[in-house]
Design an enzyme around this catalytic site. Structure first.
Site, PDB file in Angstrom:
ATOM      1  N   GLY A  14      11.764 -35.188  10.479  1.00 47.37           N
ATOM      2  CA  GLY A  14      12.237 -35.189  11.868  1.00 47.37           C
ATOM      3  C   GLY A  14      13.163 -36.366  12.163  1.00 47.37           C
ATOM      4  O   GLY A  14      13.554 -37.114  11.268  1.00 47.37           O
ATOM      5  N   ASP A  35       6.226 -32.056   5.918  1.00 48.06           N
ATOM      6  CA  ASP A  35       6.784 -31.441   7.133  1.00 48.06           C
ATOM      7  C   ASP A  35       6.675 -29.927   7.034  1.00 48.06           C
ATOM      8  O   ASP A  35       6.750 -29.359   5.947  1.00 48.06           O
ATOM      9  CB  ASP A  35       8.259 -31.856   7.296  1.00 48.06           C
ATOM     10  CG  ASP A  35       8.670 -31.909   8.754  1.00 48.06           C
ATOM     11  OD1 ASP A  35       8.675 -30.844   9.402  1.00 48.06           O
ATOM     12  OD2 ASP A  35       8.977 -33.012   9.237  1.00 48.06           O
ATOM     13  N   ASN A  36       6.536 -29.277   8.202  1.00 49.24           N
ATOM     14  CA  ASN A  36       6.590 -27.807   8.209  1.00 49.24           C
ATOM     15  C   ASN A  36       7.948 -27.313   8.717  1.00 49.24           C
ATOM     16  O   ASN A  36       8.144 -26.118   8.888  1.00 49.24           O
ATOM     17  CB  ASN A  36       5.452 -27.203   9.060  1.00 49.24           C
ATOM     18  CG  ASN A  36       5.665 -27.447  10.547  1.00 49.24           C
ATOM     19  OD1 ASN A  36       6.534 -28.207  10.941  1.00 49.24           O
ATOM     20  ND2 ASN A  36       4.862 -26.792  11.364  1.00 49.24           N
ATOM     21  N   ASP A  60       1.792 -27.641   6.643  1.00 51.66           N
ATOM     22  CA  ASP A  60       1.481 -27.733   8.064  1.00 51.66           C
ATOM     23  C   ASP A  60       0.265 -28.637   8.233  1.00 51.66           C
ATOM     24  O   ASP A  60      -0.795 -28.370   7.645  1.00 51.66           O
ATOM     25  CB  ASP A  60       1.199 -26.328   8.615  1.00 51.66           C
ATOM     26  CG  ASP A  60       1.249 -26.331  10.120  1.00 51.66           C
ATOM     27  OD1 ASP A  60       0.541 -27.154  10.737  1.00 51.66           O
ATOM     28  OD2 ASP A  60       2.013 -25.521  10.678  1.00 51.66           O
ATOM     29  N   LYS A  93      -2.829 -28.043  18.725  1.00 52.89           N
ATOM     30  CA  LYS A  93      -3.452 -28.003  17.392  1.00 52.89           C
ATOM     31  C   LYS A  93      -2.846 -29.079  16.490  1.00 52.89           C
ATOM     32  O   LYS A  93      -3.537 -29.741  15.722  1.00 52.89           O
ATOM     33  CB  LYS A  93      -3.232 -26.640  16.735  1.00 52.89           C
ATOM     34  CG  LYS A  93      -4.122 -25.541  17.230  1.00 52.89           C
ATOM     35  CD  LYS A  93      -3.891 -24.315  16.339  1.00 52.89           C
ATOM     36  CE  LYS A  93      -4.616 -23.099  16.846  1.00 52.89           C
ATOM     37  NZ  LYS A  93      -4.263 -21.891  16.085  1.00 52.89           N
ATOM     38  N   GLY A 104      -9.177 -38.067   8.165  1.00 52.65           N
ATOM     39  CA  GLY A 104     -10.065 -37.736   7.048  1.00 52.65           C
ATOM     40  C   GLY A 104      -9.490 -38.244   5.736  1.00 52.65           C
ATOM     41  O   GLY A 104     -10.198 -38.795   4.889  1.00 52.65           O
ATOM     42  N   ARG A 108     -11.086 -41.128   3.257  1.00 49.43           N
ATOM     43  CA  ARG A 108     -11.365 -40.883   1.833  1.00 49.43           C
ATOM     44  C   ARG A 108     -10.614 -41.870   0.947  1.00 49.43           C
ATOM     45  O   ARG A 108     -11.172 -42.406  -0.015  1.00 49.43           O
ATOM     46  CB  ARG A 108     -10.970 -39.442   1.474  1.00 49.43           C
ATOM     47  CG  ARG A 108     -11.224 -39.058   0.027  1.00 49.43           C
ATOM     48  CD  ARG A 108     -10.902 -37.601  -0.245  1.00 49.43           C
ATOM     49  NE  ARG A 108      -9.565 -37.233   0.177  1.00 49.43           N
ATOM     50  CZ  ARG A 108      -8.456 -37.493  -0.509  1.00 49.43           C
ATOM     51  NH1 ARG A 108      -8.515 -38.135  -1.648  1.00 49.43           N
ATOM     52  NH2 ARG A 108      -7.275 -37.125  -0.045  1.00 49.43           N
ATOM     53  N   TYR A 147       1.177 -31.469  25.230  1.00 53.57           N
ATOM     54  CA  TYR A 147       1.660 -32.656  24.508  1.00 53.57           C
ATOM     55  C   TYR A 147       0.897 -33.903  24.970  1.00 53.57           C
ATOM     56  O   TYR A 147       0.323 -34.618  24.147  1.00 53.57           O
ATOM     57  CB  TYR A 147       3.155 -32.802  24.774  1.00 53.57           C
ATOM     58  CG  TYR A 147       3.838 -33.940  24.052  1.00 53.57           C
ATOM     59  CD1 TYR A 147       4.067 -33.881  22.682  1.00 53.57           C
ATOM     60  CD2 TYR A 147       4.284 -35.057  24.748  1.00 53.57           C
ATOM     61  CE1 TYR A 147       4.720 -34.916  22.026  1.00 53.57           C
ATOM     62  CE2 TYR A 147       4.954 -36.092  24.094  1.00 53.57           C
ATOM     63  CZ  TYR A 147       5.169 -36.021  22.734  1.00 53.57           C
ATOM     64  OH  TYR A 147       5.816 -37.046  22.092  1.00 53.57           O
ATOM     65  N   THR A 177      13.149 -42.459  22.772  1.00 56.55           N
ATOM     66  CA  THR A 177      13.972 -43.030  21.707  1.00 56.55           C
ATOM     67  C   THR A 177      15.102 -42.063  21.368  1.00 56.55           C
ATOM     68  O   THR A 177      14.910 -40.844  21.393  1.00 56.55           O
ATOM     69  CB  THR A 177      13.102 -43.318  20.471  1.00 56.55           C
ATOM     70  OG1 THR A 177      12.042 -44.200  20.879  1.00 56.55           O
ATOM     71  CG2 THR A 177      13.892 -43.972  19.360  1.00 56.55           C
TER      72      THR A 177
HETATM   73  P1  NAD Z   1      10.974 -34.484  15.841  1.00 58.31           P
HETATM   74  O1  NAD Z   1      10.649 -33.183  16.503  1.00 58.31           O
HETATM   75  O2  NAD Z   1      12.376 -34.720  15.434  1.00 58.31           O
HETATM   76  O3  NAD Z   1      10.056 -34.713  14.574  1.00 58.31           O
HETATM   77  C1  NAD Z   1       8.766 -34.192  14.448  1.00 58.31           C
HETATM   78  C2  NAD Z   1       8.613 -33.655  13.029  1.00 58.31           C
HETATM   79  O4  NAD Z   1       7.288 -33.130  12.882  1.00 58.31           O
HETATM   80  C3  NAD Z   1       9.574 -32.507  12.731  1.00 58.31           C
HETATM   81  O5  NAD Z   1      10.183 -32.696  11.470  1.00 58.31           O
HETATM   82  C4  NAD Z   1       8.669 -31.272  12.737  1.00 58.31           C
HETATM   83  O6  NAD Z   1       9.154 -30.231  11.920  1.00 58.31           O
HETATM   84  C5  NAD Z   1       7.364 -31.858  12.237  1.00 58.31           C
HETATM   85  N1  NAD Z   1       6.189 -31.085  12.624  1.00 58.31           N
HETATM   86  C6  NAD Z   1       5.882 -30.559  13.834  1.00 58.31           C
HETATM   87  N2  NAD Z   1       4.715 -29.911  13.794  1.00 58.31           N
HETATM   88  C7  NAD Z   1       4.246 -30.047  12.508  1.00 58.31           C
HETATM   89  C8  NAD Z   1       3.078 -29.580  11.842  1.00 58.31           C
HETATM   90  N3  NAD Z   1       2.149 -28.838  12.474  1.00 58.31           N
HETATM   91  N4  NAD Z   1       2.933 -29.895  10.526  1.00 58.31           N
HETATM   92  C9  NAD Z   1       3.875 -30.607   9.869  1.00 58.31           C
HETATM   93  N5  NAD Z   1       5.003 -31.066  10.448  1.00 58.31           N
HETATM   94  C10 NAD Z   1       5.173 -30.786  11.774  1.00 58.31           C
HETATM   95  O7  NAD Z   1      10.478 -35.626  16.850  1.00 58.31           O
HETATM   96  P2  NAD Z   1      10.671 -37.200  16.773  1.00 58.31           P
HETATM   97  O8  NAD Z   1      11.468 -37.597  17.954  1.00 58.31           O
HETATM   98  O9  NAD Z   1      11.117 -37.629  15.419  1.00 58.31           O
HETATM   99  O10 NAD Z   1       9.174 -37.683  17.027  1.00 58.31           O
HETATM  100  C11 NAD Z   1       8.324 -38.108  15.961  1.00 58.31           C
HETATM  101  C12 NAD Z   1       6.978 -38.527  16.524  1.00 58.31           C
HETATM  102  O11 NAD Z   1       7.146 -39.593  17.467  1.00 58.31           O
HETATM  103  C13 NAD Z   1       6.238 -37.401  17.256  1.00 58.31           C
HETATM  104  O12 NAD Z   1       4.871 -37.469  16.959  1.00 58.31           O
HETATM  105  C14 NAD Z   1       6.478 -37.723  18.705  1.00 58.31           C
HETATM  106  O13 NAD Z   1       5.434 -37.244  19.521  1.00 58.31           O
HETATM  107  C15 NAD Z   1       6.543 -39.242  18.702  1.00 58.31           C
HETATM  108  N6  NAD Z   1       7.347 -39.736  19.834  1.00 58.31           N
HETATM  109  C16 NAD Z   1       8.699 -39.626  19.831  1.00 58.31           C
HETATM  110  C17 NAD Z   1       9.422 -40.062  20.944  1.00 58.31           C
HETATM  111  C18 NAD Z   1      10.919 -39.971  21.013  1.00 58.31           C
HETATM  112  O14 NAD Z   1      11.495 -40.326  22.036  1.00 58.31           O
HETATM  113  N7  NAD Z   1      11.615 -39.553  19.987  1.00 58.31           N
HETATM  114  C19 NAD Z   1       8.744 -40.611  22.041  1.00 58.31           C
HETATM  115  C20 NAD Z   1       7.361 -40.680  22.000  1.00 58.31           C
HETATM  116  C21 NAD Z   1       6.661 -40.260  20.888  1.00 58.31           C
END
Ligand code: NAD
Ligand code: UDP
Length: 324
Positions: A14, A35-36, A60, A93, A104, A108, A147, A177
């Site tokens: 991401g 990543d998924n 996932d 989820k 977990g 481990r 969320y 961000t």
């Molecule tokens: P993003 O959507 O670009 O990245 C999230 C990544 O997680 C993606 O690559 C997506 O494919 C992967 N993903 C989603 N569900 C998944 C699953 N079930 N299994 C495996 N992979 C999965 O978002 P981001 O901006 O890079 O955010 C990254 C993290 O930082 C997130 O947890 C988000 O909540 C947190 N966050 C980001 C911001 C921001 O402003 N960017 C602010 C607060 C929190």
């Protein structure tokens, strides 16, 4: 003793995860990116695939996985409102079952595990700016709840694994961000405004544009996350990471127009339900404990972001698939 660690980054393809993987690979660590590809794509990390210390796993995180690691950065979760509301049950989820699975694994492997939490745990805050001690004002049944409440439940799980099993945890609360590598169609305010301005389209302001946000440049944020992971076990957080510079959405639109030289008009659209009216981190704790604060002002970060948006071929990016 070797300083090279085996590090798992969930959500590693991401926006933030991709840049974190780059930094960790550069530092010589053995990095597993999991990543998924719900909101990302393999091409985001294609430049790392030839590196011997980088490995990509399509998985996932709601399902358990057996890996041997020293550290886990848990970033897997869609972050943009349009993405996380697409399938809200899956979002919940991902936060909750994802947290259980990485905790977990950390238990481990005796690994350290960092949770990417969010300023959304404060909801529509009635304390301003927001310190970590503020417990928030979240609507548990609204469209953002999948969320916000998912991330709050994940924080609870992290604290309970810490208290019950002494898992070495870290919690960071990330504020808005932005930067190169954002998904151009994620619907977030920075990506929308920059894309609209560069295409000469109208800039869509939701509500009156008087709501505020504090925008942190990607590199500053990643530096803060890494410092938190590498800090002493006594400081588990939660700690706010964000830029305290606060702007109205209208000010952001005007700045984007100025920096792109666009002729776009501002147009006003209805404010989405539960859209927070104000947001600004109190980063006293991060300054004190991590010696961290942002270094990139919004104007400079936006310039770099605009340059990146100019350089990409938008046709290479797709919206999240209907299969999730
Ligand atoms: P993003 O959507 O670009 O990245 C999230 C990544 O997680 C993606 O690559 C997506 O494919 C992967 N993903 C989603 N569900 C998944 C699953 N079930 N299994 C495996 N992979 C999965 O978002 P981001 O901006 O890079 O955010 C990254 C993290 O930082 C997130 O947890 C988000 O909540 C947190 N966050 C980001 C911001 C921001 O402003 N960017 C602010 C607060 C929190
Ligand atoms: N917003 C806007 N126009 C857009 C996209 C977003 O005015 O095209 C507003 C949105 O209503 C919110 C702010 O910008 O008040 C930040 O939205 P974003 O989706 O980036 O993140 P949030 O902080 O709300 O999770």
């Amino acid at each position: 003793m070797s300083t090279i660690k085996r590090i798992l980054v969930t959500g590693g393809a991401g926006f933030l995860g991709g840049h974190l993987c780059e930094r960790l690979v550069e530092q010589g660590h053995d990095v597993i990116c999991l990543d998924n590809f719900f909101t990302s794509q393999k091409t985001n990390v294609a430049h790392l695939l030839s590196r011997p210390n980088f490995e990509l796993v399509r998985h996932d995180i709601i399902r358990p996985i057996i890996l041997e690691v020293d550290e886990i950065y848990n970033l897997a979760c869609p972050a943009a409102p349009g993405h996380y509301q697409y399938n809200p049950i899956k979002t919940m989820k991902t936060s909750v079952m994802g947290a259980i699975n990485v905790l977990g694994m950390a238990k481990r492997c005796r690994a350290k595990v960092l949770q990417a939490s969010t300023s959304e745990v404060y909801g529509d805050p009635d304390v301003h700016p927001q310190p970590e001690s503020y417990r928030g004002n979240v609507n548990p049944i609204g469209p953002r709840a999948c969320y916000d409440e998912g991330k709050r439940a994940a924080e609870t799980l992290f604290m309970d694994y810490y208290r019950m099993h002494k898992v070495r945890i870290r919690i960071v609360r990330i504020f808005n961000t932005y930067g190169p590598g954002m998904h151009p169609f994620d619907g977030r305010v920075v990506s929308n405004f920059v894309r609209q301005a560069l295409a000469g389209e109208d800039i869509t302001i939701f509500g009156e544009g008087e709501q505020t946000r504090a925008f942190c440049y990607r590199d500053d944020l990643i530096e803060g996350i890494i410092r938190m992971m590498n800090g002493p076990d006594e400081f588990i957080g939660p700690v706010n990471l964000g830029n305290p510079g606060e702007f109205t959405i209208k000010q952001l639109a005007e700045l984007v127009i100025e920096l792109t030289g666009a002729r776009s008009k501002l147009v006003y659209r209805p404010l989405p339900a539960d859209d927070p009216t104000q947001r600004r981190p109190d980063i006293t704790l991060a300054r004190e404990k991590l010696r961290w604060e942002p270094t990139v002002p919004l104007r400079d970060g936006l310039k770099k972001t605009i340059d990146w948006f100019r350089s990409i071929d938008m046709r290479q990016f797709r919206a999240p698939t209907p299969n999730y």
